[in-house]
Design an enzyme around this catalytic site. Structure first.
Site, mmCIF file in Angstrom:
data_model
loop_
_atom_site.group_PDB
_atom_site.id
_atom_site.type_symbol
_atom_site.label_atom_id
_atom_site.label_comp_id
_atom_site.label_asym_id
_atom_site.label_seq_id
_atom_site.Cartn_x
_atom_site.Cartn_y
_atom_site.Cartn_z
ATOM 1 N N LYS A 112 0.820 -1.210 0.000
ATOM 2 C CA LYS A 112 0.000 0.000 0.000
ATOM 3 C C LYS A 112 0.856 1.263 0.000
ATOM 4 O O LYS A 112 0.487 2.263 -0.607
ATOM 5 C CB LYS A 112 -0.951 0.006 1.203
ATOM 6 N N LYS A 197 -4.235 -10.540 -5.807
ATOM 7 C CA LYS A 197 -5.462 -10.717 -5.034
ATOM 8 C C LYS A 197 -6.597 -9.827 -5.551
ATOM 9 O O LYS A 197 -6.355 -8.686 -5.928
ATOM 10 C CB LYS A 197 -5.113 -10.346 -3.587
ATOM 11 N N LYS A 200 -10.679 -4.643 -3.061
ATOM 12 C CA LYS A 200 -11.753 -3.669 -3.235
ATOM 13 C C LYS A 200 -11.265 -2.293 -3.646
ATOM 14 O O LYS A 200 -12.037 -1.491 -4.124
ATOM 15 C CB LYS A 200 -12.629 -3.615 -1.970
HETATM 16 P P1 TYM Z 1 -10.171 -6.337 4.271
HETATM 17 O O1 TYM Z 1 -11.178 -5.264 4.486
HETATM 18 O O2 TYM Z 1 -9.156 -6.129 3.207
HETATM 19 O O3 TYM Z 1 -10.915 -7.697 3.937
HETATM 20 C C1 TYM Z 1 -11.947 -8.213 4.768
HETATM 21 C C2 TYM Z 1 -11.830 -9.722 4.817
HETATM 22 O O4 TYM Z 1 -11.900 -10.265 3.502
HETATM 23 C C3 TYM Z 1 -10.758 -11.071 3.244
HETATM 24 N N1 TYM Z 1 -10.382 -10.912 1.838
HETATM 25 C C4 TYM Z 1 -10.180 -11.926 0.991
HETATM 26 N N2 TYM Z 1 -10.277 -13.260 1.140
HETATM 27 C C5 TYM Z 1 -10.018 -14.020 0.053
HETATM 28 N N3 TYM Z 1 -9.687 -13.519 -1.153
HETATM 29 C C6 TYM Z 1 -9.583 -12.184 -1.354
HETATM 30 N N4 TYM Z 1 -9.277 -11.699 -2.548
HETATM 31 C C7 TYM Z 1 -9.840 -11.331 -0.252
HETATM 32 N N5 TYM Z 1 -9.837 -9.976 -0.100
HETATM 33 C C8 TYM Z 1 -10.152 -9.755 1.193
HETATM 34 C C9 TYM Z 1 -9.678 -10.545 4.172
HETATM 35 O O5 TYM Z 1 -8.688 -11.510 4.404
HETATM 36 C C10 TYM Z 1 -10.485 -10.191 5.389
HETATM 37 O O6 TYM Z 1 -10.700 -11.332 6.183
HETATM 38 N N6 TYM Z 1 -6.938 -5.709 8.022
HETATM 39 C C11 TYM Z 1 -8.237 -6.252 7.652
HETATM 40 C C12 TYM Z 1 -9.388 -5.653 8.420
HETATM 41 C C13 TYM Z 1 -9.263 -5.764 9.892
HETATM 42 C C14 TYM Z 1 -9.414 -6.943 10.664
HETATM 43 C C15 TYM Z 1 -9.242 -6.528 12.014
HETATM 44 C C16 TYM Z 1 -9.692 -8.262 10.339
HETATM 45 C C17 TYM Z 1 -8.988 -4.750 10.744
HETATM 46 N N7 TYM Z 1 -8.991 -5.193 12.034
HETATM 47 C C18 TYM Z 1 -9.325 -7.449 13.041
HETATM 48 C C19 TYM Z 1 -9.758 -9.187 11.389
HETATM 49 C C20 TYM Z 1 -9.589 -8.778 12.730
HETATM 50 C C21 TYM Z 1 -8.463 -5.958 6.183
HETATM 51 O O7 TYM Z 1 -7.870 -5.082 5.610
HETATM 52 O O8 TYM Z 1 -9.469 -6.703 5.635
#
Ligand code: TYM
Length: 330
Positions: A112, A197, A200
């Site tokens: 990022k 990957k 979003k």
């Molecule tokens: P984020 O918002 O990018 O994604 C949310 C969840 O979706 C999963 N994910 C995916 N799984 C499979 N294939 C993909 N292409 C894909 N894109 C996203 C992510 O692994 C995630 O589970 N840092 C985290 C948000 C967060 C969080 C937390 C998660 C903040 N605090 C505490 C768990 C616990 C994030 O950026 O997720």
């Protein structure tokens, strides 16, 4: 009772990757078997260049989608991170537990930060300290399990390290959590660029299926997915990432096994067609419930208000204890 915490960032419209990697399991399994909390982590959305009105809108939409995919406020807690102060309070203690070096090693930070720089912007300090806030999200609740996609494994590992370190230095305060991943589709790839990957916040959107895409749009994106040289359908993640990704998605939607499914196809066209239909059918009820819920903003607000209150009550004692353990008069 097992405690589960997970979250999703409102940095863009939620995707098929978010659903298959995380949200679907939250709804189908996690909320039924544990004390589970699911959070729209809006503070995290401020770590990159952002538009306030857009983040506000996307936070609402993400919360509405959490309910639309089937999270039931009677079974679990759904809330927005910024409405519970404990996350920020504990995040600072985590910054005082982590080192600069371990933050800089995070893959998501490197990617990022590079993206922000390529856009000619500066890198926000909060992008570097992001994992401290994420650790706080998880540790505040005495979380045992963190159901996430594979891309978050490194952050959860760091969270474990911080919990262990804190407990050793200041006394047993936190549960040491572990990440859990789905059996298939733990890493859904971009349809146009199957070696990266599905995300979003990508600028190009042709390779990303959004949960609220119209069925026609979903079909088009899947039918135009980049496949690999050759024409026989085999499941080879390294050699045939495009086809393997389609097989993963189809397997996740239909409950099959990707290698087995491959045996049933002799052309890419047929695989794409079935995958497109499977995704459209899986998302149909989600779109429908989202439309119903979007027409009832007062209900969503009330769910979030009650969720925040409950989350605060669960987090408060542990965060207070962490303040005292670290030497603060708190
Ligand atoms: P984020 O918002 O990018 O994604 C949310 C969840 O979706 C999963 N994910 C995916 N799984 C499979 N294939 C993909 N292409 C894909 N894109 C996203 C992510 O692994 C995630 O589970 N840092 C985290 C948000 C967060 C969080 C937390 C998660 C903040 N605090 C505490 C768990 C616990 C994030 O950026 O997720």
């Amino acid at each position: 009772r097992t405690r589960i915490f997970s979250g999703v960032q409102p940095t863009g419209h939620l995707t098929l990757g978010n659903y298959l990697g995380a949200m679907r399991r939250w709804a189908e399994e996690d909320q039924h078997r544990a004390e589970a909390l699911f959070c729209v982590v809006d503070l995290h959305a401020l770590t990159v260049e952002h538009d306030p009105a857009r983040v506000r809108r996307l936070s609402r939409q993400a919360a509405t989608l959490l309910l639309a995919v089937g999270l039931d406020p009677e079974l679990c807690t759904v809330f927005v991170q910024s409405q519970v102060d404990e996350h920020l309070r504990l995040s600072y203690l985590m910054e005082c537990t982590a080192s600069d070096g371990e933050m800089r090693r995070m893959i998501q930070y490197k990617e990022k930060a590079a993206r922000e720089q390529a856009r000619g912007g500066s890198v926000r300090l909060s992008l570097l300290s992001y994992p401290a806030l994420m650790a706080a999200d998880i540790l505040a609740y005495g979380t045992h399990e963190v159901p996430v996609g594979e891309d978050q494994a490194q952050h959860v590992e760091l969270t474990r390290d911080l919990a262990v370190r804190f407990n050793q230095r200041y006394g047993a305060t936190f549960v040491v959590p572990k990440a859990t991943h789905p059996a298939v589709a733990a890493r859904v790839m971009d349809l146009q660029e199957p070696t990266s990957k599905m995300g979003k916040s990508h600028v190009r959107t042709a390779g990303t299926v959004y949960l609220l895409d119209e069925p026609e749009v979903v079909r088009k994106k899947v039918m135009r997915a980049v496949t690999d040289p050759g024409s026989d359908v085999v499941y080879e993640r390294g050699e045939r990432p495009g086809v393997a990704n389609l097989l993963d998605v189809l397997a996740a939607c239909s409950g099959g096994d990707p290698e087995r499914l491959a045996e049933g196809y002799s052309s890419y066209g047929a695989l794409k067609k079935d995958t497109a239909e499977a995704v459209v059918e899986m998302l149909r009820p989600v779109r429908g419930r989202h439309a119903e819920l979007a027409a009832e903003p007062a209900y969503v607000d009330e769910v979030l208000r009650a969720g925040a209150e409950r989350a605060r009550g669960l987090a408060r004692p542990r965060v207070d204890a962490a303040f005292r353990a670290m030497g603060l008069l708190g």
